[in-house]
Design a protein around this motif. Structure first.
Motif, mmCIF file in Angstrom:
data_model
loop_
_atom_site.group_PDB
_atom_site.id
_atom_site.type_symbol
_atom_site.label_atom_id
_atom_site.label_comp_id
_atom_site.label_asym_id
_atom_site.label_seq_id
_atom_site.Cartn_x
_atom_site.Cartn_y
_atom_site.Cartn_z
ATOM 1 N N GLU A 131 0.730 -1.187 -0.264
ATOM 2 C CA GLU A 131 -0.158 -0.044 0.176
ATOM 3 C C GLU A 131 0.714 1.348 0.022
ATOM 4 O O GLU A 131 0.495 2.306 -0.634
ATOM 5 C CB GLU A 131 -0.901 -0.158 1.242
ATOM 6 N N HIS A 134 2.349 1.642 -3.495
ATOM 7 C CA HIS A 134 1.402 2.065 -4.347
ATOM 8 C C HIS A 134 1.198 3.732 -4.429
ATOM 9 O O HIS A 134 0.782 4.386 -5.253
ATOM 10 C CB HIS A 134 0.079 1.308 -4.216
ATOM 11 N N HIS A 139 4.644 0.164 -8.506
ATOM 12 C CA HIS A 139 3.969 -1.069 -8.556
ATOM 13 C C HIS A 139 4.654 -2.318 -8.869
ATOM 14 O O HIS A 139 5.457 -2.335 -10.077
ATOM 15 C CB HIS A 139 2.903 -0.779 -9.659
ATOM 16 N N ASP A 223 1.209 -8.817 -11.131
ATOM 17 C CA ASP A 223 1.286 -7.386 -10.815
ATOM 18 C C ASP A 223 0.574 -7.305 -9.422
ATOM 19 O O ASP A 223 0.277 -6.180 -9.018
ATOM 20 C CB ASP A 223 0.833 -6.444 -11.683
ATOM 21 N N ASP A 224 0.219 -8.177 -8.666
ATOM 22 C CA ASP A 224 -0.524 -8.283 -7.358
ATOM 23 C C ASP A 224 0.631 -9.056 -6.295
ATOM 24 O O ASP A 224 0.427 -10.075 -6.494
ATOM 25 C CB ASP A 224 -1.754 -8.959 -7.282
ATOM 26 N N ARG A 227 -1.221 -11.731 -4.126
ATOM 27 C CA ARG A 227 -1.429 -12.792 -4.660
ATOM 28 C C ARG A 227 -0.326 -13.700 -5.008
ATOM 29 O O ARG A 227 -0.545 -14.832 -4.871
ATOM 30 C CB ARG A 227 -2.371 -12.492 -6.117
#
Length: 448
Positions: A131, A134, A139, A223-224, A227
């Motif tokens: 977070e 970001h 990213h 890109d996560d 995950r």
């Protein structure tokens, strides 16, 4: 919140329609040592949770030691009344479990995103780092690689036995990289890969590694970051289950054999801005050098994360591609931080130090914290190994030294959270001391 609940409810109902024989779902989360804990819910109760019903588990389940015991850490566990804490379902993670004898489902849960997240929950630690990045317009794109060993299902007086070659029934005791080893163990490896895909994990390359019965499986780039770490955690769970189904024992133990290579967790990370430009490649790759310097600076102070137990420290040095000093290099697998050859669009670092049994959420959080610190400090890194094979900075090679180096480091406390650092370090200190309390047969042979 209504849209969130309706999405989860639709996921649960779709799962029930597709898997009408599943009566129970394991709701699971990763604790500090990297083990899953949770509860088995009737699937009809899961609908109530998905619709917004409460989901609470003991807060201190996150603090369990490697053997499941509770340690006194500040006021936690023994002076806090052992309170419950809210958890939430992680969307997209409700999947069937195919390795159990009865139909079953599983779904990840977490405290991150709730009204009062648990500060020392590994997934929450990573969520905070992501977070913050970001908000700075950074990213990450991430890919994990995990090495593991296959053993015979039966232990020999507690010691692992080589996996049996299914074609010859002989022990697979010849370490090599031959492609035929993939063919000989294809039944179990194919099942592992397919089961991982059924969990939503993007499996890519499978490699027969140097050790007997040792393999590596790579995941796709994401890109996560949350995950990506979810994939690594879930892969370990499914792989162990599939191995048992086929008569093997799969282990991500860092160093099961002293004479053979250990198992590592390699993490590829690239950083992009909001427009999709690779931040590391800008200005003739100067940000890459700064990021590497930050990684190397924090690495000695994050060793309890990268080597989370006594056995993991055995992996460092003395064998192939396992460093004993913080180092970096281009296309150099002896380095802790390797820069793979790539075009500017895909320029990235490969962090190679963590053991395979490290907590993937915390490993990624520590790597990203190092990259962030480097971009902020804008320092030049030490000489790469390509130019000087002796280049490198010392890092702790024993747990208690590592804990001392981590606990009071101001940047680590700032980037990962002071409360987490205190809890984590005390957990590792207590775990290490508990491990030392048993006198083994060798000690009697030497000193009796």
């Amino acid at each position: 919140m209504k849209n969130h609940a309706s999405t989860l409810l639709a996921e649960v109902r779709t799962f029930r329609q597709n898997h009408p024989d599943v009566r129970y779902v394991d709701l699971i989360a990763l604790d500090i040592p990297g083990h899953f804990y949770g509860k088995r819910y009737p699937v009809e109760m899961l609908e109530k949770v998905a619709a917004g019903g409460p989901l609470k588990l003991p807060q201190n389940a996150v603090l369990l030691g490697t053997q499941g015991g509770l340690f006194k850490i500040g006021d936690y566990c023994f002076n806090d009344g052992d309170p419950d804490a809210n958890r939430r379902l992680v969307p997209g993670t409700l999947k069937p479990v195919s390795w159990e004898s009865q139909p079953l489902g599983q779904m990840l849960i977490t405290s991150d995103g709730t009204e009062a997240p648990i500060e020392f929950e590994p997934r929450e630690v990573l969520a905070k780092v992501l977070e913050r990045l970001h908000h700075k317009g950074i990213h990450p794109v991430v890919a994990f690689e995990l090495e593991f060993y296959l053993f015979d299902r039966k232990l020999d007086n507690g010691l692992p036995q080589y996996a049996r070659d299914p074609l010859s029934d002989d022990a697979d005791d010849q370490p090599n990289l031959h492609i035929e080893r993939l063919s000989r163990f294809s039944q179990v490896l194919d099942d592992m890969a397919q089961t991982a895909k059924d969990q939503g994990i993007d499996i890519t390359v499978i490699t027969a590694e140097l050790g007997p019965g040792q393999f590596e499986i790579n995941f796709g780039h994401l890109d996560d970051g949350l995950r990506a770490a979810d994939w690594a955690a879930l892969f370990c769970r499914s792989t162990r289950g599939v191995a048992l189904k086929h008569g093997y024992r799969a282990s991500f133990m860092a160093k099961p054999y002293l004479q053979f290579p250990g198992s590592g967790m390699h993490v590829h990370v690239s950083l992009y801005d909001g427009a999709g430009n690779n931040l590391l490649a800008a200005h003739q790759q100067q940000p890459l050098r700064h990021a590497v310097a930050g990684c190397l600076e924090l690495l000695p102070h994050c060793m309890p994360i990268f080597s989370p137990n006594h056995n993991a420290f055995r992996r460092l040095g003395g064998t192939v591609n396992a460093a004993t000093r913080a180092s970096w290099g281009f296309e150099d697998r002896d380095a802790c931080v390797r820069i793979p050859e790539s075009d500017p669009r895909n320029l990235r670092i490969e962090h190679r130090l963590a053991s395979a049994d490290a907590n993937p959420y915390l490993v990624l959080a520590a790597i990203l914290a190092g990259l962030e610190h480097g971009l902020e400090a804008k320092r030049e890194p030490i000489t790469p190994l390509n130019e000087d094979r002796t280049s490198g900075a010392d890092f702790p090679l024993e747990m208690l030294d590592a804990v001392r180096a981590m606990q009071h480091h101001p940047v680590v406390r700032d980037k990962l959270g002071a409360e987490f650092v205190d809890v984590y370090c005390e957990n590792k200190r207590q775990d290490h001391l508990a491990f030392q309390k048993e006198i083994n047969a060798r000690e009697y042979r030497w000193f009796l």
